[in-house]
Design a protein around this motif. Structure first.
Motif, PDB file in Angstrom:
ATOM      1  N   PRO B  74      32.602  35.721  36.734  1.00  0.00           N
ATOM      2  CA  PRO B  74      33.248  36.485  37.803  1.00  0.00           C
ATOM      3  C   PRO B  74      33.780  35.611  38.931  1.00  0.00           C
ATOM      4  O   PRO B  74      34.874  35.866  39.450  1.00  0.00           O
ATOM      5  CB  PRO B  74      32.136  37.401  38.298  1.00  0.00           C
ATOM      6  CG  PRO B  74      31.249  37.581  37.119  1.00  0.00           C
ATOM      7  CD  PRO B  74      31.292  36.281  36.368  1.00  0.00           C
ATOM      8  N   VAL B  75      33.050  34.567  39.324  1.00  0.00           N
ATOM      9  CA  VAL B  75      33.527  33.746  40.458  1.00  0.00           C
ATOM     10  C   VAL B  75      34.844  33.055  40.116  1.00  0.00           C
ATOM     11  O   VAL B  75      35.703  32.890  40.974  1.00  0.00           O
ATOM     12  CB  VAL B  75      32.503  32.687  40.899  1.00  0.00           C
ATOM     13  CG1 VAL B  75      31.421  33.326  41.743  1.00  0.00           C
ATOM     14  CG2 VAL B  75      31.934  31.919  39.742  1.00  0.00           C
ATOM     15  N   VAL B  76      34.996  32.684  38.842  1.00  0.00           N
ATOM     16  CA  VAL B  76      36.249  32.030  38.446  1.00  0.00           C
ATOM     17  C   VAL B  76      37.404  33.036  38.502  1.00  0.00           C
ATOM     18  O   VAL B  76      38.496  32.733  38.983  1.00  0.00           O
ATOM     19  CB  VAL B  76      36.127  31.421  37.030  1.00  0.00           C
ATOM     20  CG1 VAL B  76      37.458  30.833  36.584  1.00  0.00           C
ATOM     21  CG2 VAL B  76      35.036  30.363  37.006  1.00  0.00           C
ATOM     22  N   VAL B  77      37.137  34.255  38.019  1.00  0.00           N
ATOM     23  CA  VAL B  77      38.152  35.312  38.123  1.00  0.00           C
ATOM     24  C   VAL B  77      38.501  35.530  39.590  1.00  0.00           C
ATOM     25  O   VAL B  77      39.673  35.617  39.967  1.00  0.00           O
ATOM     26  CB  VAL B  77      37.650  36.626  37.492  1.00  0.00           C
ATOM     27  CG1 VAL B  77      38.628  37.768  37.777  1.00  0.00           C
ATOM     28  CG2 VAL B  77      37.462  36.452  35.988  1.00  0.00           C
ATOM     29  N   GLY B  78      37.464  35.587  40.422  1.00  0.00           N
ATOM     30  CA  GLY B  78      37.690  35.771  41.861  1.00  0.00           C
ATOM     31  C   GLY B  78      38.564  34.666  42.422  1.00  0.00           C
ATOM     32  O   GLY B  78      39.515  34.926  43.167  1.00  0.00           O
ATOM     33  N   LEU B  79      38.256  33.438  42.032  1.00  0.00           N
ATOM     34  CA  LEU B  79      39.022  32.292  42.523  1.00  0.00           C
ATOM     35  C   LEU B  79      40.493  32.392  42.110  1.00  0.00           C
ATOM     36  O   LEU B  79      41.401  32.218  42.931  1.00  0.00           O
ATOM     37  CB  LEU B  79      38.396  31.003  41.976  1.00  0.00           C
ATOM     38  CG  LEU B  79      39.131  29.706  42.294  1.00  0.00           C
ATOM     39  CD1 LEU B  79      39.172  29.482  43.809  1.00  0.00           C
ATOM     40  CD2 LEU B  79      38.457  28.525  41.605  1.00  0.00           C
ATOM     41  N   VAL B  80      40.736  32.693  40.845  1.00  0.00           N
ATOM     42  CA  VAL B  80      42.110  32.767  40.339  1.00  0.00           C
ATOM     43  C   VAL B  80      42.886  33.886  41.028  1.00  0.00           C
ATOM     44  O   VAL B  80      44.014  33.694  41.494  1.00  0.00           O
ATOM     45  CB  VAL B  80      42.121  32.964  38.807  1.00  0.00           C
ATOM     46  CG1 VAL B  80      43.540  33.249  38.313  1.00  0.00           C
ATOM     47  CG2 VAL B  80      41.545  31.742  38.108  1.00  0.00           C
ATOM     48  N   VAL B  81      42.247  35.071  41.124  1.00  0.00           N
ATOM     49  CA  VAL B  81      42.922  36.192  41.783  1.00  0.00           C
ATOM     50  C   VAL B  81      43.149  35.855  43.262  1.00  0.00           C
ATOM     51  O   VAL B  81      44.194  36.178  43.832  1.00  0.00           O
ATOM     52  CB  VAL B  81      42.111  37.494  41.620  1.00  0.00           C
ATOM     53  CG1 VAL B  81      42.736  38.633  42.422  1.00  0.00           C
ATOM     54  CG2 VAL B  81      42.030  37.878  40.148  1.00  0.00           C
ATOM     55  N   TYR B  82      42.189  35.160  43.868  1.00  0.00           N
ATOM     56  CA  TYR B  82      42.330  34.731  45.266  1.00  0.00           C
ATOM     57  C   TYR B  82      43.572  33.851  45.423  1.00  0.00           C
ATOM     58  O   TYR B  82      44.397  34.057  46.317  1.00  0.00           O
ATOM     59  CB  TYR B  82      41.078  33.958  45.695  1.00  0.00           C
ATOM     60  CG  TYR B  82      41.116  33.448  47.112  1.00  0.00           C
ATOM     61  CD1 TYR B  82      40.618  34.220  48.159  1.00  0.00           C
ATOM     62  CD2 TYR B  82      41.648  32.185  47.409  1.00  0.00           C
ATOM     63  CE1 TYR B  82      40.649  33.765  49.462  1.00  0.00           C
ATOM     64  CE2 TYR B  82      41.693  31.718  48.716  1.00  0.00           C
ATOM     65  CZ  TYR B  82      41.189  32.501  49.736  1.00  0.00           C
ATOM     66  OH  TYR B  82      41.233  32.043  51.026  1.00  0.00           O
ATOM     67  N   LEU B  83      43.703  32.871  44.507  1.00  0.00           N
ATOM     68  CA  LEU B  83      44.848  31.957  44.578  1.00  0.00           C
ATOM     69  C   LEU B  83      46.166  32.707  44.419  1.00  0.00           C
ATOM     70  O   LEU B  83      47.160  32.410  45.078  1.00  0.00           O
ATOM     71  CB  LEU B  83      44.726  30.872  43.497  1.00  0.00           C
ATOM     72  CG  LEU B  83      43.592  29.864  43.722  1.00  0.00           C
ATOM     73  CD1 LEU B  83      43.441  28.950  42.512  1.00  0.00           C
ATOM     74  CD2 LEU B  83      43.823  29.056  45.001  1.00  0.00           C
ATOM     75  N   LEU B  84      46.168  33.705  43.518  1.00  0.00           N
ATOM     76  CA  LEU B  84      47.391  34.478  43.289  1.00  0.00           C
ATOM     77  C   LEU B  84      47.751  35.325  44.502  1.00  0.00           C
ATOM     78  O   LEU B  84      48.921  35.484  44.848  1.00  0.00           O
ATOM     79  CB  LEU B  84      47.221  35.390  42.067  1.00  0.00           C
ATOM     80  CG  LEU B  84      47.138  34.695  40.701  1.00  0.00           C
ATOM     81  CD1 LEU B  84      46.820  35.710  39.611  1.00  0.00           C
ATOM     82  CD2 LEU B  84      48.444  33.971  40.388  1.00  0.00           C
ATOM     83  N   LEU B  85      46.725  35.870  45.169  1.00  0.00           N
ATOM     84  CA  LEU B  85      46.979  36.826  46.245  1.00  0.00           C
ATOM     85  C   LEU B  85      47.032  36.186  47.628  1.00  0.00           C
ATOM     86  O   LEU B  85      47.477  36.814  48.583  1.00  0.00           O
ATOM     87  CB  LEU B  85      45.890  37.914  46.247  1.00  0.00           C
ATOM     88  CG  LEU B  85      45.812  38.814  45.025  1.00  0.00           C
ATOM     89  CD1 LEU B  85      44.710  39.858  45.208  1.00  0.00           C
ATOM     90  CD2 LEU B  85      47.137  39.501  44.746  1.00  0.00           C
ATOM     91  N   SER B  86      46.545  34.937  47.722  1.00  0.00           N
ATOM     92  CA  SER B  86      46.517  34.304  49.046  1.00  0.00           C
ATOM     93  C   SER B  86      47.937  34.145  49.579  1.00  0.00           C
ATOM     94  O   SER B  86      48.906  34.185  48.823  1.00  0.00           O
ATOM     95  CB  SER B  86      45.828  32.946  48.962  1.00  0.00           C
ATOM     96  OG  SER B  86      46.623  32.073  48.194  1.00  0.00           O
ATOM     97  N   ARG B  87      48.039  33.978  50.877  1.00  0.00           N
ATOM     98  CA  ARG B  87      49.351  34.011  51.523  1.00  0.00           C
ATOM     99  C   ARG B  87      50.346  33.064  50.859  1.00  0.00           C
ATOM    100  O   ARG B  87      51.503  33.388  50.688  1.00  0.00           O
ATOM    101  CB  ARG B  87      49.215  33.671  53.007  1.00  0.00           C
ATOM    102  CG  ARG B  87      50.403  34.149  53.799  1.00  0.00           C
ATOM    103  CD  ARG B  87      50.107  34.238  55.264  1.00  0.00           C
ATOM    104  NE  ARG B  87      49.060  35.230  55.554  1.00  0.00           N
ATOM    105  CZ  ARG B  87      48.590  35.438  56.785  1.00  0.00           C
ATOM    106  NH1 ARG B  87      49.029  34.740  57.800  1.00  0.00           N
ATOM    107  NH2 ARG B  87      47.667  36.347  56.987  1.00  0.00           N
TER     108      ARG B  87
END
Lengths: 240, 234
Positions: B74-87
């Motif tokens: 889950p943390v890796v998914v979180g990281l990837v989605v974070y990178l995609l959605l970050s400003r």
């Protein structure tokens, strides 16, 4: 409205089927005409089921040709098949038939009526709304027959349709096959049951180790088999 | 020991009087996870069925990948989605980071492979049984997929529930993309992590009890429905 041209006769020429390096059907040739009940007879493992599936288009030949009605397009749409083990969808008996009619392109308005008529013909009208998979083995096979019947096929293939059934259920299936034949559908059936072959066959194709050893009128086959293998099979000897 | 019993008593009290904070967190959790399950089922069921029936180059590789993705951290998914959605990320302009939508995206990404892989197995087994009959009836690939999905519906409930269990229980992905903002993106798992580290055991324990009860309740209901349905439809 005129009837579409017949998909019969069926001309099978030099048909061969190889699977896993093993030749299951070996250069088989025969013609099937309208009007006669053809029984493909032979011991288990002779290749009867494979031959039926090749003719119906479920398997692709390794060699040779299968020509319907001199080259009619989409002959499979005018055929139906009943398998040794009926496969029923998780829905009512009636819905199993209307599903098949839908796939065959029958207009929605006609499906219900045709499905109910088919159920009545095999004596299953009272279980029309029962889930198909909780019916007994014999009832499921009658339902499979009704499903094929409802499609009004020109050719009906039956692959050992009573192999798993008790005598009572077998009798009902055989009676239904007789009526379907009388209504003009070409019957092509496999069996390893000699008694059943005698009851049903107008002509016999005797298959042994993937080869057609005899293709003769039934009476002739049972009285004067031309090959020692057929004679042994009729005597009840184990042949392989 | 007395700490635990005291915390447990307080936790049960919070549940009994439907504490506002507690209810808000539970409601958001359900909203996020159920939406994620709906999205993942919408993608995973047809995807799994298509892989089950399809015959295309790379199919075996795809199956292995799909099965491996079931264990996606889950943390890796979180990281990837974070990178995609970050400003600065490709989807940054949507402004979804630290919103419930971001959490739905993360959880859906996490559980779509689970639902797809389990569906693939179920549909492939069913296809083995149905193939000849359906082909004899002249089925098209699209119709075959729809037919099999409907016919295996009781087994597929389990696949979807496995996804729900995973989504509602994971903490890493929603923590990263949601930010655990009080009243906005705080869900049961992130609240439990936070309250435990703060030392507020009653709220953490109360939420934990609800979470476990919820997951068990849903699975029990599904089991009972499946049993009854299989008895009825065979």
């Amino acid at each position: 409205m005129h009837a579409p041209p017949s998909i019969l006769p069926l001309a099978v020429h030099d048909l061969t089927f190889v699977a896993g390096g093993k030749t299951i059907i070996d250069r088989v040739s025969f013609d099937l005409r309208h009007g006669q009940r053809t029984v493909i007879l032979g011991p288990n493992g002779a290749g009867k089921s494979v031959l039926l599936r090749l003719c119906h288009g479920l398997l692709t030949p390794s060699g040779g040709s299968i020509v319907w009605g001199g080259g009619q397009p989409h002959p499979e749409r005018r055929q139906a098949m009943v398998f040794q083990r009926p496969v029923m969808l998780r829905r009512s008996a009636l819905a199993n038939i209307t599903y098949a009619l839908k796939l065959a392109g029958v207009p929605r308005a006609e499906r219900d009526m045709r499905a109910r008529a088919a159920l009545a013909k095999v004596g299953l009208d009272r279980v029309a709304d029962s889930p198909a998979r909780v019916l007994s083995g014999g009832e499921q096979q009658r339902l499979a027959l009704a499903r094929a019947w409802a499609l009004s096929p020109e050719v009906l293939f039956l692959d050992e349709p009573t192999a798993n059934l008790d005598p009572g259920a077998t009798r009902m299936i055989e009676e239904a096959i007789a009526v379907i034949h009388a209504n003009g559908t070409k019957i092509v059936m496999t069996t390893h049951d000699l008694g059943q072959a005698r009851r049903i066959a107008d002509e016999v194709i005797f298959l042994h180790r993937g080869r057609v050893l005899e293709h003769t009128p039934a009476a002739h086959f049972f009285d004067q088999p031309a090959t020692p293998e057929a004679a042994a099979f009729i005597r009840g000897d184990l042949i392989w | 020991m007395s700490d635990i019993t005291a915390a447990l008593a307080t936790a049960l009290g919070l549940i009994a009087r439907l504490d506002a904070r507690l209810v808000e967190i539970v409601a958001l959790s359900l909203q996020v996870s159920l939406t994620a399950v709906a999205v993942a089922a919408g993608l995973g069921l047809p995807l799994g069925a298509a892989v089950a029936l399809g015959r295309f180059p790379g199919r075996r590789v795809l199956i292995v990948v799909l099965n491996s993705l079931m264990g996606l951290p889950p943390v890796v998914v979180g990281l990837v989605v974070y990178l995609l959605l970050s400003r600065a990320g490709p989807l940054g302009p949507l402004g979804l980071l630290f919103t419930p939508s971001a959490m739905v995206i993360a959880q859906a990404t996490l559980i779509t492979p689970i639902i797809a892989a389990l569906t693939r197995q179920v549909i492939e087994d069913a296809w083995r049984e149905y193939e000849e009959q359906l082909r004899s009836l002249g089925v098209t690939p699209r119709r075959a997929i729809l037919t099999l999905l409907w016919d295996t519906r009781f087994s597929l409930v389990t696949a979807v529930l496995a996804g729900f269990g995973r989504a509602s229980a994971e903490v890493g992905a929603v923590m990263i993309v949601g930010g655990n903002i009080d009243g906005v993106t705080r869900v049961m798992t992130t609240a439990i992590a936070l309250e435990t580290s703060k030392g507020d055991l009653p709220l953490a324990l109360g939420l934990g009890l609800i979470l476990i009860t919820l997951v068990m309740g849903v699975n029990t209901a599904a089991y009972v429905i499946k049993e009854a349905a299989q008895r009825k439809f065979g």
